[in-house]
Every structure is written in C-alpha cells, then in structure tokens.
Design a protein around this motif. Sequence first.
Motif, mmCIF file in Angstrom:
data_model
loop_
_atom_site.group_PDB
_atom_site.id
_atom_site.type_symbol
_atom_site.label_atom_id
_atom_site.label_comp_id
_atom_site.label_asym_id
_atom_site.label_seq_id
_atom_site.Cartn_x
_atom_site.Cartn_y
_atom_site.Cartn_z
ATOM 1 N N GLY A 25 47.207 -26.991 87.885
ATOM 2 C CA GLY A 25 45.863 -27.568 88.043
ATOM 3 C C GLY A 25 45.779 -29.033 87.691
ATOM 4 O O GLY A 25 44.692 -29.597 87.613
ATOM 5 N N HIS A 26 46.936 -29.699 87.503
ATOM 6 C CA HIS A 26 46.879 -31.021 86.880
ATOM 7 C C HIS A 26 46.273 -32.135 87.748
ATOM 8 O O HIS A 26 46.073 -33.238 87.257
ATOM 9 N N HIS A 27 46.013 -31.884 89.035
ATOM 10 C CA HIS A 27 45.329 -32.913 89.829
ATOM 11 C C HIS A 27 43.878 -32.547 90.137
ATOM 12 O O HIS A 27 43.222 -33.220 90.944
ATOM 13 N N LEU A 44 56.709 -28.807 83.296
ATOM 14 C CA LEU A 44 56.909 -28.266 84.646
ATOM 15 C C LEU A 44 55.866 -28.741 85.669
ATOM 16 O O LEU A 44 55.960 -28.398 86.838
ATOM 17 N N HIS A 45 54.881 -29.561 85.245
ATOM 18 C CA HIS A 45 53.745 -29.814 86.125
ATOM 19 C C HIS A 45 54.133 -30.414 87.485
ATOM 20 O O HIS A 45 53.507 -30.126 88.491
ATOM 21 N N ASP A 46 55.178 -31.226 87.524
ATOM 22 C CA ASP A 46 55.563 -31.865 88.791
ATOM 23 C C ASP A 46 56.855 -31.294 89.380
ATOM 24 O O ASP A 46 57.458 -31.924 90.256
ATOM 25 N N ILE A 47 57.275 -30.114 88.923
ATOM 26 C CA ILE A 47 58.552 -29.552 89.422
ATOM 27 C C ILE A 47 58.477 -29.374 90.941
ATOM 28 O O ILE A 47 59.488 -29.446 91.639
ATOM 29 N N GLY A 82 61.871 -39.899 84.306
ATOM 30 C CA GLY A 82 61.361 -39.804 82.933
ATOM 31 C C GLY A 82 59.880 -39.448 82.848
ATOM 32 O O GLY A 82 59.336 -39.304 81.757
ATOM 33 N N HIS A 83 59.227 -39.302 84.021
ATOM 34 C CA HIS A 83 57.770 -39.070 84.033
ATOM 35 C C HIS A 83 57.365 -37.799 83.269
ATOM 36 O O HIS A 83 56.535 -37.852 82.366
ATOM 37 N N SER A 84 57.969 -36.661 83.618
ATOM 38 C CA SER A 84 57.537 -35.384 83.020
ATOM 39 C C SER A 84 57.790 -35.367 81.506
ATOM 40 O O SER A 84 57.004 -34.805 80.749
ATOM 41 N N SER A 100 47.096 -37.059 80.360
ATOM 42 C CA SER A 100 48.431 -37.567 80.026
ATOM 43 C C SER A 100 49.163 -38.038 81.277
ATOM 44 O O SER A 100 49.861 -39.049 81.256
ATOM 45 N N ASP A 101 48.981 -37.289 82.363
ATOM 46 C CA ASP A 101 49.644 -37.594 83.633
ATOM 47 C C ASP A 101 49.149 -38.932 84.190
ATOM 48 O O ASP A 101 49.948 -39.788 84.587
ATOM 49 N N ILE A 102 47.840 -39.123 84.190
ATOM 50 C CA ILE A 102 47.274 -40.365 84.737
ATOM 51 C C ILE A 102 47.715 -41.553 83.877
ATOM 52 O O ILE A 102 48.168 -42.577 84.390
HETATM 53 FE FE LIG Z 1 52.807 -35.988 87.160
#
Ligand SMILES: [Fe+2]
Length: 513
Positions: free
Chosen positions: A429-431, A260-263, A217-219, A458-460
């Motif tokens: 680039g999300h990290h 799609l950031h963690d696909i 459910g993260h993404s 949002s990710d953090i």
């Molecule tokens: Fe993530």
Amino acid sequence: MYHSQDIKKRFEALNKIGIALSGETHLGRLLELTVKEARYFTNTDAGSLYLVDHDKNCLNFEVAQNDSLKKRADLKSETFKPYSLPLKKNSIAGYVAVTGEMLNIADVYNLSPEVGFEFNRDFDIRNKYRTKSMLLVAMKDTEGKIIGVLQLINSTNSQGKVVSFNANVESLISSLASQAAVAIKNAQLLKEIKDVFEALVRYSVSAIDARSPFTAGHSRRVAKHTMALARAINDTHEGPYADISFSPAQLEELNYAAWLHDIGKIGVREWVLDKQAHLSDAETDVLISRFENIKASAITETQEKRLELFHNRGESATEIKQLDSELKARINQIDEKLAFIKKINTSNLLTDSDINHLEEIYKKKYVDLEGEERNYLTDFEFENLSVRRGNLTENEIEEIQSHVTYTENIVNNIPFTGHLKRVPVFAAGHHEMLDGSGYTKHIKAENIPIQTRIITISDIYEALTAKDRPYKKSMDPIKSLAILKEEARNGKLDKELVRIFIEKKVYETQESN
Ligand SMILES: [Fe+2]
Ligand SMILES: [Fe+2]
C-alpha cells in the motif's frame, strides 16, 4: 522464598519456570530469563550464563546479573561487555563446559591446587566485589551436547549472608539447566532460520534496487527511516498516537514490509526505471542520422534542379543563386529543428508552444533513400518527445506503477504467518494517499494502516533526498521536509506522522543495521 525444604513445592516452581522458558523464543531475553529464574530459585546475589561456540572453540559470556553492584551508588559498576573464554579446563566455567561436571564451590578464593582450574579475580578487584560461593552447571541439549554453562554466585541466606550452596538444590538446578538448554537450542535454531531469511530478503532486495543506479540502497534506507519513525511513535506520549506502541513482533513485521515494499520493481524493465530523457542516446542517434539524410536529400534535390536548369536553359546566375540561398535556408531550418528536439529531449516541462512546434516537425515530410515519403519523426519519437511533465509516457508510468502489484504478488507468495501476517498489506500500500489519490487501489485514509503510512512517508523522503541519482542533485533535507508538510496539508500524508518525523528528527537517525 524457596528456602523451604519442601521438594514438592520446589518441583512445582521448577515446572512453572520450565513453562516460562519454553514460552520465550527470543534468544537474548531467554538467556536473561534463565539466569533470573535460576537465581530466584537459589536466592543468589549474582549469576551469569556462557554459551559454547563449538566452531570457534570458545565460551561466550552472554549474561551477567549482579544485585549488589546494581544497588551500589558509590561505585559506578562496569557495564557488561560480552567476551570470550577459550574452551579449556583452566577456568571454572571452561572446566564445566569441557567436562560437563557440576561444580559446587564453597569459596572460590580457596580452591585446592589439585582442581586444575583457577578463579580469575580481575572482576572482583575492579568492582570491589567478593565472589565466594558458586554453583556451576553444564547446560546440555537433548543429544547430551554441552551448549552452555549456568553460573550462580553467592548464595545468600535469609539474613542476607553469603553461604554455600545447599547440596539439595543441585539436582533442581540441573533440571532447570536442562529445560533451559532445550529452550535455548530452539531459540538458537529459530534465530538461525530468521537470520538466513532476513539476509536473503536484504540481499535480494538490495540486488533489485541496484539494477538501477537511481535506486541503489533505496529499500535499506526506507527501512531505516521506517523503523526510526515507528520507534519515535513508541516514544510519543501525546497527540493522536499517544497510545500506540509497537511491540517487538510488530516492529519486525513492519521492518520486513519496509524492506520488501519495492521488490516488485523486478517486474519493471530496467530502461524504464532508468529513463533520464524522452529519448535514449541510441534513439537520439537514429534521429540525428535521419536529419543528416534529410539534409543530404535537400542537397541532392537542389543539384538535380540545377542540372535541369542547365539542360533546359543554360546556366543562369540569378536562378542558381536563388537555388543556393533556398538550400541554405532549408538546411538552417533542419538544423534548427534538430537543435530544438535536442533541447526538449532533456527537458522535464514542455509548454504548449513546444508541443505545437514539435507537432509541426513531426508532420513534416521527406523522401527517404528508398523513395518513400515519411514524417520527420516516427510515431514513437513523437509520443516520447511530447510528454509534458517528466519523460515517461503513460504506458511507462503504468509500468512503473505496476511494481506495487508485483510487490503484492511476490510478498503474498512468501508464507508469512503469525505476527508477520500483514507484511504484504503494509508493503503493497505504500503509494496510496490518504485522500485516495495514490495508486494502485486508490484506497483512502480509513483503509490505510498506520504501518503503511509510515512506509509511505519514509519512501517519499528517501526518494527526495537520495544521493545516488546521477542525473539529479539530491534535495536538501529542509526542502524535502517542506514537501512532506505540504503533502500532509493537502490531505495526502498523515499530518501527525509527518510532525513526529520532523520534530523527533527521525530523518537524521543513523543506520543501526
Ligand atoms: Fe520505494
Ligand atoms: Fe514504490
């Protein structure tokens, strides 16, 4: 405006409408525009549009526009609710949808009983409205299939009086309806393709997230926070982002990037994603049974010594006692070592003395069943157990971080064009952190677009507050927001975005999709 009988002017206007319609690809806006233009063309007080659902054999009421009700302050006009009509000839719109005939009715309250359809006065009664003249035209696609019905209500003359529809607007409205039908059909096809693609993205990403119970459910939740933060920026009219306003197309692009950031986690081995301790249960079992063997060999060794004593000098009570107490001490030591290893196995923070103690154990030797001399711990066990912070070795950290590279490769291979062109850049680039301390490209603020910064925050926040991580309790929002603030102060996250995230309570937004 178009009361003039000048046909040429009307056709020019129609042509302009056609161009406007073909330029709108969003189905909802296109339907509104169709009714608006048709009403403007015929000067009517109200208008509606129905779409035919051939699968469900019904007509869906999609658009309702009514100038008089909009202007009236005395009466709270009912909010428009979509509803369905059966695809049958007994209603006016149904008749047009089934037969494809155009209807030009002077007064719907005086219908001849022979027509076979009736006007439903419920809406008029509820809203104290008087529907009188009506012009209905079937909207046909290029194959002649009826896709909808355009309904124009209460044509008004220059004095604002309701009059009948002039017969010479019929062919013009019919042309307009055909043009609108083509545009609507295209928009419907586009929407279908988009819906399929979007569902495919959502389901595949959710499946990848669900490979690990820690990220299920993260993404979805990151996309939710991302969209809420982007909308909050649109509503912000002060500060450095006062002038930033994301268009619907830009929001769509950002939404795909967030989903799609963690696909790329598909490229990371499951057990690395799931690692909860320095050693897995199976690896710990192997270690425990080795320590049992070490104990057993200590016992055997003592017994051999005892036999030797007996053969050489006969039994000596003191020496035997000595042997026994030595054995006891050895066994205690082995048990203590094992207890220590079990303790640090689940610890996320090791001290220097822990590492020193571990190294002593690692280097200690025993003789295995084949008579080979070995260390108490294998190199693999020592490497994993001696991780100071958390439980991931350097190689494993690298493997986890590589998910960003996989994300970039995968998303680059999806042919995103036009307004979705920058999805790969935003997603991959999300990290990255504003001070260059992120991964994997170590780029700095000036090269990190605001869209990426939004996803990062949002990710953090999502990772901190996630409830579905079995080994750790979710962090409460107040603490998590304090961490975001701290990271902004340290120059890692965008201060203004964190401020908006907190002040506008973006994190509380409920899921809308
Ligand atoms: Fe993530
Ligand atoms: Fe990530």
